[in-house]
Enzyme design. Structure first.
Site, short mmCIF file in Angstrom:
data_model
loop_
_atom_site.label_atom_id
_atom_site.label_comp_id
_atom_site.label_asym_id
_atom_site.label_seq_id
_atom_site.Cartn_x
_atom_site.Cartn_y
_atom_site.Cartn_z
N SER A 69 0.83 -1.21 0.00
CA SER A 69 0.00 0.00 0.00
C SER A 69 0.87 1.26 0.00
O SER A 69 0.36 2.36 -0.19
CB SER A 69 -0.95 0.01 1.20
OG SER A 69 -0.22 -0.06 2.41
N HIS A 70 2.19 1.12 0.21
CA HIS A 70 3.06 2.30 0.20
C HIS A 70 4.22 2.16 -0.78
O HIS A 70 5.19 2.90 -0.71
CB HIS A 70 3.55 2.60 1.62
CG HIS A 70 2.43 3.10 2.46
ND1 HIS A 70 1.51 2.26 3.03
CD2 HIS A 70 2.04 4.36 2.77
CE1 HIS A 70 0.61 2.97 3.68
NE2 HIS A 70 0.90 4.25 3.54
N GLU A 210 -4.65 0.60 2.20
CA GLU A 210 -5.24 -0.75 2.18
C GLU A 210 -6.72 -0.67 1.79
O GLU A 210 -7.22 -1.52 1.08
CB GLU A 210 -5.11 -1.41 3.56
CG GLU A 210 -3.70 -1.84 3.91
CD GLU A 210 -3.20 -3.00 3.05
OE1 GLU A 210 -4.02 -3.79 2.55
OE2 GLU A 210 -1.97 -3.10 2.87
P1 NDP Z 1 -0.43 -3.83 9.51
O1 NDP Z 1 -1.65 -3.89 10.33
O2 NDP Z 1 -0.36 -4.63 8.27
O3 NDP Z 1 0.86 -4.22 10.39
C1 NDP Z 1 1.16 -3.48 11.53
C2 NDP Z 1 2.35 -4.09 12.23
O4 NDP Z 1 1.97 -5.32 12.80
C3 NDP Z 1 3.53 -4.38 11.31
O5 NDP Z 1 4.72 -4.14 12.00
C4 NDP Z 1 3.34 -5.87 11.01
O6 NDP Z 1 4.55 -6.54 10.65
C5 NDP Z 1 2.82 -6.37 12.33
N1 NDP Z 1 1.99 -7.57 12.20
C6 NDP Z 1 1.03 -7.84 11.30
N2 NDP Z 1 0.49 -9.05 11.53
C7 NDP Z 1 1.13 -9.55 12.62
C8 NDP Z 1 1.02 -10.76 13.36
N3 NDP Z 1 0.16 -11.71 13.02
N4 NDP Z 1 1.84 -10.93 14.42
C9 NDP Z 1 2.74 -9.98 14.77
N5 NDP Z 1 2.89 -8.82 14.10
C10 NDP Z 1 2.08 -8.61 13.05
O7 NDP Z 1 -0.07 -2.31 9.16
P2 NDP Z 1 -1.04 -1.07 8.94
O8 NDP Z 1 -2.08 -1.48 7.96
O9 NDP Z 1 -1.48 -0.51 10.24
O10 NDP Z 1 -0.03 -0.03 8.25
C11 NDP Z 1 0.52 -0.36 6.99
C12 NDP Z 1 1.57 0.65 6.60
O11 NDP Z 1 0.98 1.89 6.32
C13 NDP Z 1 2.65 0.93 7.64
O12 NDP Z 1 3.90 0.72 7.02
C14 NDP Z 1 2.47 2.41 7.99
O13 NDP Z 1 3.68 3.11 8.25
C15 NDP Z 1 1.84 2.91 6.72
N6 NDP Z 1 1.09 4.14 6.95
C16 NDP Z 1 1.64 5.33 6.56
C17 NDP Z 1 0.94 6.50 6.74
C18 NDP Z 1 1.52 7.82 6.37
O14 NDP Z 1 0.90 8.83 6.63
N7 NDP Z 1 2.68 7.90 5.77
C19 NDP Z 1 -0.41 6.50 7.33
C20 NDP Z 1 -0.84 5.20 7.78
C21 NDP Z 1 -0.12 4.07 7.57
P3 NDP Z 1 4.85 -6.83 9.07
O15 NDP Z 1 5.16 -5.49 8.47
O16 NDP Z 1 6.00 -7.76 9.08
O17 NDP Z 1 3.60 -7.45 8.51
#
Ligand code: NDP
Length: 359
Positions: A69-70, A210
């Site tokens: 998504s990024h 997402e």
């Molecule tokens: P997710 O919910 O996909 O994941 C959040 C965190 O939880 C990650 O570190 C992920 O690791 C971890 N995780 C996911 N599943 C598990 C699991 N089963 N057990 C343990 N850890 C887990 O992320 P979001 O959807 O909340 O965010 C996605 C991206 O969007 C992020 O990179 C965020 O920085 C970005 N974002 C950027 C914004 C901006 O303004 N620039 C605004 C909002 C979001 P892993 O990565 O390994 O899956």
């Protein structure tokens, strides 16, 4: 003393618990080739060579790590913001060292990542001298994942935590109108004999990107993800995007964390609140004009002479306790696969990028 590693350094956990990319992929592209295409695209849309290099590295890294998504999905948004002059692709940020550990950056309406890069020397000096650097960036556009901002510090033995605010598209708990951005935060720490532990998440139930991917695939959102324009619960991604909003994660507790991020990134930095973005003069622009707070800490100052070892003990305990995987494991596995076989991509997307790059 030798310590027995109870997990391999990378990906350091169970592959069964790692969700992989889901769309159809026809081709594999090497990281350098993707970065070079993206660099050409940014240059063509008016960024300086310095900014183009940093954005291209960042965006290719997101794609490589499966932060889809990024990654390249964001290119049209970057270009719309550049083409409408909503963001300045040539901005030269101003770094001010306010006190030995407090650094202020005015990104001058440029992107957040180049602004942080310009401050690198000041950050390193502050951490070396005082054990901590507090970096407050204002007038910046952050349109990417946050892990690239913190992981490099952990690779150097430091802890880092960062907060970013954005566009108001998240309702506070129990509310009907959007106030917060998806307000992400990321945390990275060194782990003995392993890749850093990196947590990177939005404080909304789901990142906006997402939701847009769900809309493109016409896929319903999980219950509780957001509301429609009338503030009624909705699992339709189109309704959430068309005047609706997302919910914060974790009820009122998550809502308070979003509040904290909003204040740290949008107010403490002297930046804008998420509700203050106004695209009226730059229709189509997508990057949020906001702020970012970054805190870098030397963990050795805490008095523990084996901090990374202690983190490792905790990680092992989490897995022993039944946690399926650690945060960051999915990204590291995607990175490992991409390094071996190239970054998976649809032929159509590759062609679009080549066209944009003029190659
Ligand atoms: P997710 O919910 O996909 O994941 C959040 C965190 O939880 C990650 O570190 C992920 O690791 C971890 N995780 C996911 N599943 C598990 C699991 N089963 N057990 C343990 N850890 C887990 O992320 P979001 O959807 O909340 O965010 C996605 C991206 O969007 C992020 O990179 C965020 O920085 C970005 N974002 C950027 C914004 C901006 O303004 N620039 C605004 C909002 C979001 P892993 O990565 O390994 O899956």
């Amino acid at each position: 003393m030798t310590r027995t590693l109870r997990r391999p350094p990378t990906p350091f956990l169970l592959s069964a618990a790692i969700p992989m990319r889901h769309e159809h992929q026809d081709v594999r592209v090497k990281f350098d080739a993707l970065k070079s295409l993206l660099l050409q695209i940014f240059l063509k849309h008016g960024t300086s060579a310095f900014v183009a290099d940093i954005l291209a590295e960042n965006c290719a890294g997101c794609e490589r790590d499966g932060a889809i998504s990024h990654g390249i999905f964001r290119i049209p948004g970057y270009l719309a913001s550049l083409d409408t002059s909503w963001v300045d692709g040539k901005a030269e940020s101003e770094v001010s060292v306010i006190s030995p550990s407090f650094i202020r950056i005015d990104a001058r309406n440029g992107f957040a990542q180049p602004a942080l890069a310009v401050a690198a020397e000041a950050i390193n000096a502050a951490v070396k001298e005082t054990g901590i650097a507090v970096v407050a960036t204002r007038n910046s556009h952050h349109f990417s994942a946050l892990w690239p901002d913190v992981e490099p510090f952990a690779r150097r033995g430091l802890m880092a935590i960062t907060f970013v605010n954005g566009l108001a598209n998240v309702v506070p708990h129990g509310g009907r109108a959007p106030v917060y951005g998806t307000n992400p935060l990321a945390f990275a720490t060194p782990v003995a004999a392993a890749d850093p532990l990196v947590v990177d998440q939005a404080t909304s139930v789901m990142a906006n990107g997402e939701v847009r991917l769900h809309a493109l695939a016409n896929k319903k959102l999980p219950a509780g993800t957001g509301v429609d324009a009338q503030g009624k619960p909705s699992n339709d991604p189109h309704a959430v995007l068309a005047g609706g909003a997302l919910n914060t994660f974790g009820g009122y507790k998550g809502s308070s964390i979003a509040l904290m991020v909003e204040l740290m990134a949008g107010a403490l930095t002297g930046g804008q609140l998420s509700v203050e973005n106004d695209f009226a003069d730059c229709v189509g622009a997508q990057t949020p004009k906001a702020g970012q707070l970054l805190i870098v800490i030397d963990p050795e100052r805490g008095g523990n002479n084996d901090f990374a070892g202690r983190v490792s003990v905790l990680c092992d305990r989490l897995i022993d306790a039944g946690q399926e995987r650690l945060p960051g494991a999915r990204r590291y596995e995607n990175r490992r696969q991409a390094e071996l076989f190239g970054i998976p991509m649809s032929e159509q997307k590759l062609l679009e990028l080549q066209t944009l790059a003029g190659s």
